[in-house]
Design a protein around this motif. Structure first.
Motif, PDB file in Angstrom:
ATOM      1  N   SER A  32       0.751  -1.193   0.157  1.00 42.52           N
ATOM      2  CA  SER A  32      -0.037  -0.061  -0.067  1.00 42.52           C
ATOM      3  C   SER A  32       0.859   1.120   0.094  1.00 42.52           C
ATOM      4  O   SER A  32       0.686   2.100  -0.618  1.00 42.52           O
ATOM      5  CB  SER A  32      -1.026   0.001   1.409  1.00 42.52           C
ATOM      6  OG  SER A  32      -1.866  -0.972   1.430  1.00 42.52           O
ATOM      7  N   LEU A  33       1.715   1.233   0.908  1.00 46.08           N
ATOM      8  CA  LEU A  33       2.762   2.358   0.974  1.00 46.08           C
ATOM      9  C   LEU A  33       3.474   2.748  -0.445  1.00 46.08           C
ATOM     10  O   LEU A  33       3.408   3.682  -0.911  1.00 46.08           O
ATOM     11  CB  LEU A  33       3.854   2.213   1.918  1.00 46.08           C
ATOM     12  CG  LEU A  33       4.840   3.414   2.323  1.00 46.08           C
ATOM     13  CD1 LEU A  33       4.087   4.464   2.721  1.00 46.08           C
ATOM     14  CD2 LEU A  33       5.844   2.792   3.038  1.00 46.08           C
ATOM     15  N   GLU A  45      -3.893  13.966  -0.783  1.00 48.47           N
ATOM     16  CA  GLU A  45      -4.922  13.231  -1.259  1.00 48.47           C
ATOM     17  C   GLU A  45      -5.300  11.965  -0.930  1.00 48.47           C
ATOM     18  O   GLU A  45      -6.528  11.445  -0.936  1.00 48.47           O
ATOM     19  CB  GLU A  45      -4.406  13.059  -2.975  1.00 48.47           C
ATOM     20  CG  GLU A  45      -5.456  12.558  -3.760  1.00 48.47           C
ATOM     21  CD  GLU A  45      -4.852  12.351  -5.162  1.00 48.47           C
ATOM     22  OE1 GLU A  45      -5.505  11.696  -6.056  1.00 48.47           O
ATOM     23  OE2 GLU A  45      -3.684  12.441  -5.483  1.00 48.47           O
ATOM     24  N   PHE A  46      -4.132  11.158  -0.363  1.00 53.19           N
ATOM     25  CA  PHE A  46      -4.442   9.967   0.247  1.00 53.19           C
ATOM     26  C   PHE A  46      -5.138  10.025   1.481  1.00 53.19           C
ATOM     27  O   PHE A  46      -6.249   9.461   1.860  1.00 53.19           O
ATOM     28  CB  PHE A  46      -3.189   9.003   0.466  1.00 53.19           C
ATOM     29  CG  PHE A  46      -3.297   7.790   1.260  1.00 53.19           C
ATOM     30  CD1 PHE A  46      -4.125   6.901   0.731  1.00 53.19           C
ATOM     31  CD2 PHE A  46      -2.813   7.790   2.353  1.00 53.19           C
ATOM     32  CE1 PHE A  46      -4.008   5.566   1.351  1.00 53.19           C
ATOM     33  CE2 PHE A  46      -2.909   6.598   3.165  1.00 53.19           C
ATOM     34  CZ  PHE A  46      -3.454   5.615   2.555  1.00 53.19           C
ATOM     35  N   LEU A  47      -4.601  11.096   2.365  1.00 58.87           N
ATOM     36  CA  LEU A  47      -5.401  11.352   3.683  1.00 58.87           C
ATOM     37  C   LEU A  47      -6.867  11.567   3.674  1.00 58.87           C
ATOM     38  O   LEU A  47      -7.679  11.535   4.615  1.00 58.87           O
ATOM     39  CB  LEU A  47      -4.680  12.117   4.492  1.00 58.87           C
ATOM     40  CG  LEU A  47      -3.055  11.574   4.787  1.00 58.87           C
ATOM     41  CD1 LEU A  47      -2.693  12.685   5.626  1.00 58.87           C
ATOM     42  CD2 LEU A  47      -3.293  10.445   5.647  1.00 58.87           C
ATOM     43  N   CYS A 112      -5.318  -2.861   7.170  1.00 59.46           N
ATOM     44  CA  CYS A 112      -4.371  -3.317   6.204  1.00 59.46           C
ATOM     45  C   CYS A 112      -5.179  -3.565   4.825  1.00 59.46           C
ATOM     46  O   CYS A 112      -4.496  -3.212   3.860  1.00 59.46           O
ATOM     47  CB  CYS A 112      -3.307  -4.034   6.858  1.00 59.46           C
ATOM     48  SG  CYS A 112      -2.304  -3.755   8.000  1.00 59.46           S
ATOM     49  N   GLU A 113      -6.093  -4.485   5.036  1.00 64.29           N
ATOM     50  CA  GLU A 113      -6.703  -5.036   3.645  1.00 64.29           C
ATOM     51  C   GLU A 113      -7.588  -3.695   3.070  1.00 64.29           C
ATOM     52  O   GLU A 113      -7.708  -3.632   1.946  1.00 64.29           O
ATOM     53  CB  GLU A 113      -7.693  -6.062   4.067  1.00 64.29           C
ATOM     54  CG  GLU A 113      -6.817  -7.251   4.428  1.00 64.29           C
ATOM     55  CD  GLU A 113      -7.587  -8.642   4.634  1.00 64.29           C
ATOM     56  OE1 GLU A 113      -8.558  -8.679   4.522  1.00 64.29           O
ATOM     57  OE2 GLU A 113      -7.063  -9.636   4.729  1.00 64.29           O
ATOM     58  N   GLU A 114      -8.409  -3.051   3.911  1.00 63.10           N
ATOM     59  CA  GLU A 114      -9.123  -1.954   3.607  1.00 63.10           C
ATOM     60  C   GLU A 114      -8.150  -0.952   2.747  1.00 63.10           C
ATOM     61  O   GLU A 114      -8.571  -0.296   1.512  1.00 63.10           O
ATOM     62  CB  GLU A 114      -9.953  -1.158   4.634  1.00 63.10           C
ATOM     63  CG  GLU A 114     -11.040  -2.439   4.996  1.00 63.10           C
ATOM     64  CD  GLU A 114     -11.747  -2.894   3.547  1.00 63.10           C
ATOM     65  OE1 GLU A 114     -12.177  -2.151   2.976  1.00 63.10           O
ATOM     66  OE2 GLU A 114     -11.801  -3.970   3.544  1.00 63.10           O
ATOM     67  N   VAL A 115      -7.142  -0.517   3.432  1.00 67.84           N
ATOM     68  CA  VAL A 115      -6.401   0.401   2.680  1.00 67.84           C
ATOM     69  C   VAL A 115      -5.785   0.181   1.246  1.00 67.84           C
ATOM     70  O   VAL A 115      -5.799   0.982   0.632  1.00 67.84           O
ATOM     71  CB  VAL A 115      -4.990   0.851   3.669  1.00 67.84           C
ATOM     72  CG1 VAL A 115      -3.900   1.535   2.945  1.00 67.84           C
ATOM     73  CG2 VAL A 115      -5.572   1.608   5.014  1.00 67.84           C
ATOM     74  N   LEU A 116      -5.493  -1.169   1.306  1.00 69.07           N
ATOM     75  CA  LEU A 116      -4.829  -1.594  -0.042  1.00 69.07           C
ATOM     76  C   LEU A 116      -6.058  -1.814  -1.048  1.00 69.07           C
ATOM     77  O   LEU A 116      -5.900  -1.363  -1.989  1.00 69.07           O
ATOM     78  CB  LEU A 116      -4.001  -3.075   0.198  1.00 69.07           C
ATOM     79  CG  LEU A 116      -3.550  -3.614  -1.222  1.00 69.07           C
ATOM     80  CD1 LEU A 116      -2.675  -2.593  -1.690  1.00 69.07           C
ATOM     81  CD2 LEU A 116      -2.928  -4.813  -0.932  1.00 69.07           C
ATOM     82  N   PHE A 117      -6.955  -2.706  -0.794  1.00 73.98           N
ATOM     83  CA  PHE A 117      -7.964  -2.987  -1.781  1.00 73.98           C
ATOM     84  C   PHE A 117      -8.980  -1.990  -2.037  1.00 73.98           C
ATOM     85  O   PHE A 117      -9.308  -1.645  -3.044  1.00 73.98           O
ATOM     86  CB  PHE A 117      -8.664  -4.397  -1.162  1.00 73.98           C
ATOM     87  CG  PHE A 117      -7.683  -5.518  -1.143  1.00 73.98           C
ATOM     88  CD1 PHE A 117      -7.295  -6.184  -2.339  1.00 73.98           C
ATOM     89  CD2 PHE A 117      -7.414  -6.054   0.147  1.00 73.98           C
ATOM     90  CE1 PHE A 117      -6.408  -7.207  -2.267  1.00 73.98           C
ATOM     91  CE2 PHE A 117      -6.377  -6.972   0.019  1.00 73.98           C
ATOM     92  CZ  PHE A 117      -6.067  -7.552  -1.089  1.00 73.98           C
TER      93      PHE A 117
END
Length: 199
Positions: A32-33, A45-47, A112-117
């Motif tokens: 993700s990072l 934009e990400f935040l 972790c999963e929600e940030v990535l997917f």
């Protein structure tokens, strides 16, 4: 192949399972990072995907999470136990954990999963692709058609809620509620069975 997977799960110690669980989440967060740096123009934009002051976190995320768990409980009573057989992984992870540890696992996995997917993949390539990747990453469900369909439908549902709200905290909270309550269910079921054997 399903039997090989189930046998492998039985041979791994609980400590190793937890290590692999946390290590996998660390890998997802690292991906993700890296993708976030490449795909987003700026950190702000990400935040912007994280909105704390949003009643929908509890109203939509919480209610949706509870609805998914309730539906799962109903289906568990109606359908044969084999439909929910994931090779014993969830059972091994949650059965002897205390409530705080279950909450911690659920929070780490949900974040972790929600940030990535949702935050990275869905934001840049869409709901369909992110939902399919989400289902494939849950490798153990590929051996059980019902769980595979279940995880795809769930992923589309979570993705739709992200489309609707634009707030990652909504889907993170929903994901947390599902994993936490199902983890508690597994723990309580195991304690009940052990109590029956000890009588």
């Amino acid at each position: 192949m399903k039997n090989n997977y189930a046998d492998m799960i039985k041979e791994i110690s609980t400590k190793q399972l937890l290590f692999h669980l946390y290590f996998t989440q660390l890998i997802l967060l690292t991906i993700s990072l890296i993708l976030g740096i490449i795909l987003f123009d700026s950190l702000s934009e990400f935040l912007n995907l994280f909105q704390w002051n949003d009643y929908r976190i509890f109203l939509i995320g919480g209610v949706a999470g509870l609805a998914v768990v309730l539906l799962d409980l109903i289906l568990m009573r109606i359908l044969p136990a084999s439909y929910y057989d994931d090779g014993g992984l969830n059972e091994r992870i949650f059965r002897n954990r205390n409530i705080i540890h279950i909450a911690f696992i659920a929070a780490v996995v949900a974040f972790c999963e929600e940030v990535l997917f949702r935050g990275i993949i869905q934001t840049h390539v869409g709901l369909v692709f992110s939902s399919i990747i989400f289902a494939i990453v849950h490798y153990r469900y590929l051996f059980n058609w019902f769980l595979f369909v279940n995880i795809i439908v769930l992923s589309f549902f979570i993705g739709y809620l992200f489309l609707l709200t634009g707030n990652l905290w909504v889907t993170i909270f929903m994901h947390f509620i599902i994993d936490f309550l199902l983890g508690i269910l597994i723990r309580n079921r195991n304690n009940k069975q052990e109590g029956m054997f000890n009588e």
